[in-house]
Design a protein around this motif. Structure first.
Motif, PDB file in Angstrom:
ATOM      1  N   TYR A 151       0.690  -1.260   0.218  1.00 32.47           N
ATOM      2  CA  TYR A 151      -0.045  -0.016   0.059  1.00 32.47           C
ATOM      3  C   TYR A 151       0.780   1.195  -0.084  1.00 32.47           C
ATOM      4  O   TYR A 151       0.746   2.364  -0.764  1.00 32.47           O
ATOM      5  CB  TYR A 151      -1.022   0.014   1.302  1.00 32.47           C
ATOM      6  CG  TYR A 151      -1.553   1.252   1.399  1.00 32.47           C
ATOM      7  CD1 TYR A 151      -2.808   1.397   0.568  1.00 32.47           C
ATOM      8  CD2 TYR A 151      -1.189   2.017   2.206  1.00 32.47           C
ATOM      9  CE1 TYR A 151      -3.683   2.795   0.683  1.00 32.47           C
ATOM     10  CE2 TYR A 151      -1.983   3.515   2.454  1.00 32.47           C
ATOM     11  CZ  TYR A 151      -3.155   3.722   1.875  1.00 32.47           C
ATOM     12  OH  TYR A 151      -3.899   4.884   1.886  1.00 32.47           O
ATOM     13  N   ALA A 296      -6.059  -1.808   3.123  1.00 29.42           N
ATOM     14  CA  ALA A 296      -4.700  -1.585   2.368  1.00 29.42           C
ATOM     15  C   ALA A 296      -4.476  -2.648   1.349  1.00 29.42           C
ATOM     16  O   ALA A 296      -4.049  -2.059   0.107  1.00 29.42           O
ATOM     17  CB  ALA A 296      -3.617  -1.555   3.097  1.00 29.42           C
ATOM     18  N   ALA A 300      -4.232  -1.448  -2.713  1.00 29.64           N
ATOM     19  CA  ALA A 300      -3.302  -1.675  -3.522  1.00 29.64           C
ATOM     20  C   ALA A 300      -3.616  -2.474  -4.783  1.00 29.64           C
ATOM     21  O   ALA A 300      -2.647  -2.447  -5.874  1.00 29.64           O
ATOM     22  CB  ALA A 300      -2.125  -2.571  -2.528  1.00 29.64           C
TER      23      ALA A 300
END
Length: 599
Positions: A151, A296, A300
């Motif tokens: 992330y 996260a 991502a």
């Protein structure tokens, strides 16, 4: 307040719920404060009761002033843009408005309230961060999770997760932040980009990247798995995220928190908070942590991947690496395996014996002085061009004060892994006040002085170099020259490894020469160890240009009570130990060699 004392401006941002924990942090701050400073503490808030304010004001001292700053009027302007989640409140954004709120300050400290301070906080404030926007510490939580690392790099956009910093402990350069129009850029980014994971911390990392001074992580130690430090190494503890001693029993360093909590009038209240904290709430904390990691990971997954290491996979197949460099790397492996650390991996020019009439060590002749002046000017221009073209990248210099503090000359030692490392040391030396007044001489090999061709040969012979020699009389002259140089309080750079291994990261065993000179002439050793990381720039040899992190450590002095031999051994061993510590901390791996000799 005493106008003659240096003011340390410190900002906290809290709501009424966090007042007891702020009190614990202030208790630790007060106990480690120093009378030579004025600590000006400003507590940014929107909803603190008068009762709470009175309790916190009790921590004021003759040199500690506490002021509550109500930011309701200010937050009202942008409150609709300030996204929050979970246990976060909008107070977390307050730090981002400090540059415009406080034009009277050039530099301030921002501290989260869930901390314990174990050293005078002025020592953190006094760290020189140059023209960087902030001084900060890499976030321990990010370092321990692949999803969060992905992330940080892919979504926030930092070059490596190792440089993603925690915003709870910040040394803020308000002067540079104002020049950078930080608040305008932040508010613009608020309207165009939504960071859901760490919110204001993500914005700070995104906006400030490339202009961050990374500070010793002892100033932001989190009780995260695998990050435990020895008690004597701790400077500031930060009970981040769900790692709160007043919620859980399994929190490392909790004993420090309770030590200071018991000294506050909130001791019983905090203890009751812990006793009343239910298993269901602890479970929700764990769920919050898991949800954070999931969030996260999801974010991502939703973006592309142009990170340098991914590009490197393509680069490896498309760029032909220098055959000569590959052969040198293989030779270095072989030399390490055989334990031949003092043998150069690259062939030096054939040695021609240097006789006394061929060298003017102290540049006493008129022709020598002229050549030295020209050569040093040419070398400076050459080094500047290397920097401009990113052929030499000095990413960070740490510990410059350790060099500045040596006023009477000394021996500088440095690891040797590239012909350009001497330019690096020279440039840093000349940036210092001491370097503007004194010369830096360099010990070099005999053959490099007598038989190195072309441009580099000219520099080797004229840039205040001190060539070794196989001629006895010449060596006697060298020793006399060294004595005069050090008596004149100038400096000498020596590579005590006695060999150059290209881009070799480990410190090699050290020879005695540098330490003999230091002991004989009663001057200190100033150890420099350069660590490195790959940049995104590919050099002409097909390898990435390395980014240098220059670590200047505290001077090592001889012990008057020891013999010369014992002093040489002691100074050499201390120098190596310092280098070893830097290597292991930077690369996060124990120093080990492949050497089979003696096994």
């Amino acid at each position: 307040m005493n106008d003659n004392k240096k003011v340390i401006p410190i900002f906290f941002a809290v709501d009424d719920y966090y007042i007891p924990f702020l009190a614990v942090g202030l208790q630790s701050l007060v106990e480690h404060s120093c009378e030579e400073y004025e600590y000006l503490i400003k507590i940014l808030n929107t909803n603190i009761s008068e009762k709470s304010k009175k309790k916190i004001k009790k921590y004021e001292r003759e040199n500690i002033n506490i002021e509550f700053v109500d930011l309701n009027y200010y937050i009202e302007k942008v409150k609709d843009k300030l996204y929050t989640r979970d246990y976060y409140t909008k107070t977390t954004y307050f730090r981002l408005f400090l540059p415009e709120l406080y034009p009277q300050y050039d530099k301030v400290l921002y501290l989260d309230s869930d901390i314990i301070i174990l050293e005078d906080i002025a020592n953190l404030y006094n760290i020189d961060i140059g023209n960087n926007l902030v001084g900060a510490i890499p976030d321990d939580i990010i370092q321990n999770g692949k999803e969060l690392q992905e992330y940080a790099e892919k979504v926030v956009g930092v070059s490596t997760y190792k440089k993603y910093f925690n915003a709870g402990i910040l040394l803020m350069n308000l002067d540079e932040l104002r020049k950078f129009n930080f608040q305008e850029k932040f508010l613009y980014l608020l309207g165009t980009t939504k960071f859901s994971v760490a919110q204001d911390q993500d914005y700070l990392n995104r906006i400030c990247k490339g202009r961050v001074k990374y500070i010793d992580n002892a100033w932001d130690v989190m009780p995260a798995p695998g990050r435990n430090k020895k008690d004597e190494e701790l400077k500031l503890l930060h009970f981040n995220l769900t790692y709160k001693p007043w919620r859980r029993d399994d929190v490392p360093y909790k004993e420090f928190f309770w030590e200071y909590a018991k000294k506050t009038e909130f001791s019983n209240e905090i203890q009751k908070i812990k006793e009343n904290y239910t298993d269901e709430e602890r479970f929700l904390d764990m769920e919050t942590e898991r949800n954070l990691i999931s969030l996260a990971a999801k974010e991502a997954e939703c973006v592309g991947d142009d990170r340098p290491e991914k590009k490197a996979e393509i680069r490896e197949s498309n760029i032909q690496k220098s055959k000569e460099r590959l052969e040198i790397l293989e030779k270095i492996k072989k030399l390490e395996l055989e334990g031949k650390f003092d043998v150069d991996a690259e062939d030096d020019p054939p040695t021609i014996t240097l006789t006394p009439d061929k060298v003017d060590y102290l540049k006493e002749k008129t022709t020598s002085k002229v050549k030295a002046k020209v050569a040093n000017a040419v070398a400076q221009n050459f080094a500047n061009e290397l920097l401009k073209k990113n052929k030499l990248i000095i990413k960070e210099v740490r510990g410059i004060e350790n060099l500045e503090g040596v006023k009477n000359g000394g021996i500088i030692t440095c690891n040797h892994f590239n012909p350009l490392d001497s330019f690096t040391v020279e440039m840093i030396f000349k940036r210092t006040e001491i370097g503007k007044q004194k010369k830096l001489y360099k010990i070099i090999r005999e053959g490099n002085y007598t038989n190195f061709p072309g441009f580099y040969g000219f520099l080797f012979r004229n840039c205040y170099t001190l060539p070794l020699s196989s001629n006895t009389k010449t060596m006697q002259n060298l020793l006399k020259a060294i004595k005069k140089i050090l008596e004149n309080k100038d400096f000498i750079l020596i590579y005590p490894e006695q060999s150059m291994w290209w881009n070799y990261k480990k410190p090699k065993p050290l020879k005695d020469g540098a330490f003999k000179f230091a002991v004989k002439n009663d001057v200190p050793i100033i150890p420099i160890f350069i660590t490195m990381e790959e940049s995104n720039i590919i050099g002409e040899d097909g390898f990435p240009v390395m980014e240098y992190y220059v670590n200047i450590e505290k001077p090592i002095y001889k012990n008057k009570e020891l013999t010369d031999r014992d002093n040489i051994n002691q100074m050499r061993d201390k120098n190596f130990a310092v280098w070893k510590d830097i290597y292991e901390e930077f690369y996060e791996t124990p120093l080990k060699y492949t050497t089979l000799v003696g096994k």
